[in-house]
Design an enzyme around this catalytic site. Structure first.
Site, PDB file in Angstrom:
ATOM      1  CG  HIS A  37      -1.862  -1.082   1.377  1.00 32.12           C
ATOM      2  ND1 HIS A  37      -1.733  -2.081   2.309  1.00 32.12           N
ATOM      3  CD2 HIS A  37      -2.998  -1.360   0.682  1.00 32.12           C
ATOM      4  CE1 HIS A  37      -2.748  -2.925   2.199  1.00 32.12           C
ATOM      5  NE2 HIS A  37      -3.531  -2.520   1.216  1.00 32.12           N
ATOM      6  CG  ASP A 151      -5.179  -7.435  -5.720  1.00 30.26           C
ATOM      7  OD1 ASP A 151      -5.751  -8.415  -5.251  1.00 30.26           O
ATOM      8  OD2 ASP A 151      -4.481  -6.670  -5.004  1.00 30.26           O
TER       9      ASP A 151
HETATM   10  P1  AMP Z   1      -6.247  -3.872  -0.705  1.00 38.55           P
HETATM   11  O1  AMP Z   1      -6.204  -2.991   0.497  1.00 38.55           O
HETATM   12  O2  AMP Z   1      -5.746  -5.260  -0.445  1.00 38.55           O
HETATM   13  O3  AMP Z   1      -7.544  -3.803  -1.462  1.00 38.55           O
HETATM   14  O4  AMP Z   1      -5.148  -3.267  -1.688  1.00 38.55           O
HETATM   15  C1  AMP Z   1      -5.189  -1.911  -2.070  1.00 38.55           C
HETATM   16  C2  AMP Z   1      -4.265  -1.726  -3.249  1.00 38.55           C
HETATM   17  O5  AMP Z   1      -2.940  -2.113  -2.876  1.00 38.55           O
HETATM   18  C3  AMP Z   1      -4.658  -2.596  -4.454  1.00 38.55           C
HETATM   19  O6  AMP Z   1      -4.486  -1.865  -5.646  1.00 38.55           O
HETATM   20  C4  AMP Z   1      -3.680  -3.730  -4.348  1.00 38.55           C
HETATM   21  O7  AMP Z   1      -3.401  -4.344  -5.590  1.00 38.55           O
HETATM   22  C5  AMP Z   1      -2.452  -3.041  -3.810  1.00 38.55           C
HETATM   23  N1  AMP Z   1      -1.566  -4.004  -3.179  1.00 38.55           N
HETATM   24  C6  AMP Z   1      -1.886  -4.921  -2.225  1.00 38.55           C
HETATM   25  N2  AMP Z   1      -0.814  -5.690  -1.930  1.00 38.55           N
HETATM   26  C7  AMP Z   1       0.200  -5.254  -2.727  1.00 38.55           C
HETATM   27  C8  AMP Z   1       1.567  -5.651  -2.896  1.00 38.55           C
HETATM   28  N3  AMP Z   1       2.109  -6.650  -2.206  1.00 38.55           N
HETATM   29  N4  AMP Z   1       2.308  -4.975  -3.802  1.00 38.55           N
HETATM   30  C9  AMP Z   1       1.768  -3.960  -4.523  1.00 38.55           C
HETATM   31  N5  AMP Z   1       0.500  -3.541  -4.399  1.00 38.55           N
HETATM   32  C10 AMP Z   1      -0.275  -4.180  -3.525  1.00 38.55           C
END
Ligand code: AMP
Length: 283
Positions: A37, A151
């Site tokens: 994030h 994702d």
């Molecule tokens: P989430 O809170 O899991 O919905 O993720 C929010 C954003 O952070 C989304 O665009 C995810 O793809 C991105 N994200 C989550 N984990 C990672 C990671 N390990 N590396 C890069 N981006 C990430």
């Protein structure tokens, strides 16, 4: 950093910035921040005048038997981390602000949502994602929105949404951030006990084995998948899916040429984890 809970207040703040011709970057999240994030926030901070991070655990993208109720939440910690990255606004609405009584619209993107996570989790998942992202883009009206390649299918869904609905926003996909042992960072990694945490490293090792096979000259889609599957087998992991698909529209790949996405999902311990890797060969 301001914490804003209502759409009206957020619109006021963004309008003021736009009147001053300041650019606006949006990072949509569900909170429980980790380096993945934070990498998105840094990218947004580097390229925009006003950085808005949304923190909303979107109920509509969870299935009835999924982890909505136990999803990790710690707004105070998230706010401190976002502030540390120079975020200007944390938009943290209550569910009723986003889905008031009488809310009746769902956005469904066909085709690319029929496979991988769309097939595994059900159509509701990407319907929920597309609908909430459309709302956030409508609410914030950013110049640029940042998503993680972690994702990968979600990035394709968002790009299709933006293209099909002619939304005036640039979508930027940021690289996957990993732990030192290769495990892709995820808010769901907190569900892993020490044994499962160790077992989970097999996901990235499997993707690496497939990349190595490609490097050695393998081009057959099934053989590339098998190279990855062997590593999962050895670790005692039965994947929900492990598939090589075209990087732009997620069609099956029988023979690799150009770019393809190797995507995996598996239950490891108490967590459902996903990971992926782009495999490229010059034509
Ligand atoms: P989430 O809170 O899991 O919905 O993720 C929010 C954003 O952070 C989304 O665009 C995810 O793809 C991105 N994200 C989550 N984990 C990672 C990671 N390990 N590396 C890069 N981006 C990430």
């Amino acid at each position: 950093m301001r914490i804003i809970r209502t759409i009206a207040e957020l619109r006021e703040a963004v309008k003021a910035a736009k009147q001053d011709r300041r650019s606006v970057g949006l990072v949509p999240t569900m909170g429980a921040f980790h380096e993945g994030h934070l990498s998105l926030m840094r990218e947004a901070r580097a390229h925009n005048d006003l950085v808005v991070v949304s923190l909303f655990v979107n109920p509509t993208q969870f299935g009835p038997n999924e982890d909505l109720s136990r999803y990790p939440r710690d707004e105070a910690r998230d706010a401190a981390l976002a502030e540390g990255e120079g975020v200007d606004i944390l938009f943290a609405p209550e569910p009723a602000e986003i889905y008031p009584d009488g809310f009746a619209t769902t956005i469904h993107i066909s085709g690319i949502t029929d496979v991988l996570d769309g097939a595994s989790r059900g159509a509701h998942h990407f319907d929920g994602v597309a609908t909430v992202v459309a709302k956030l883009l409508g609410i914030v009206a950013p110049d640029v929105a940042y998503f993680g390649q972690k994702d990968a299918q979600q990035v394709l869904v968002v790009r299709r949404l933006v293209r099909d609905l002619n939304l005036d926003v640039q979508i930027v996909a940021c690289p996957i951030v990993r732990e030192p042992d290769g495990l892709a960072m995820s808010s769901r990694n907190v569900y892993l006990d020490p044994a499962a945490r160790q077992q989970a490293t097999a996901l990235n090792r499997a993707l690496e084995a497939a990349a190595e096979a490609v490097e050695q000259g393998e081009r057959d889609g099934a053989a590339i998948e098998d190279a990855a599957r062997r590593i999962l087998d050895d670790a005692g992991i039965v994947p929900e899916y492990l598939e090589l698909r075209t990087a732009d529209d997620l069609q099956p790949v029988t023979r690799l040429d150009g770019e393809a996405l190797l995507a995996v999902a598996a239950h490891v311990g108490a967590a459902r984890l996903i990971d992926n890797r782009l495999l490229r060969v010059s034509a």
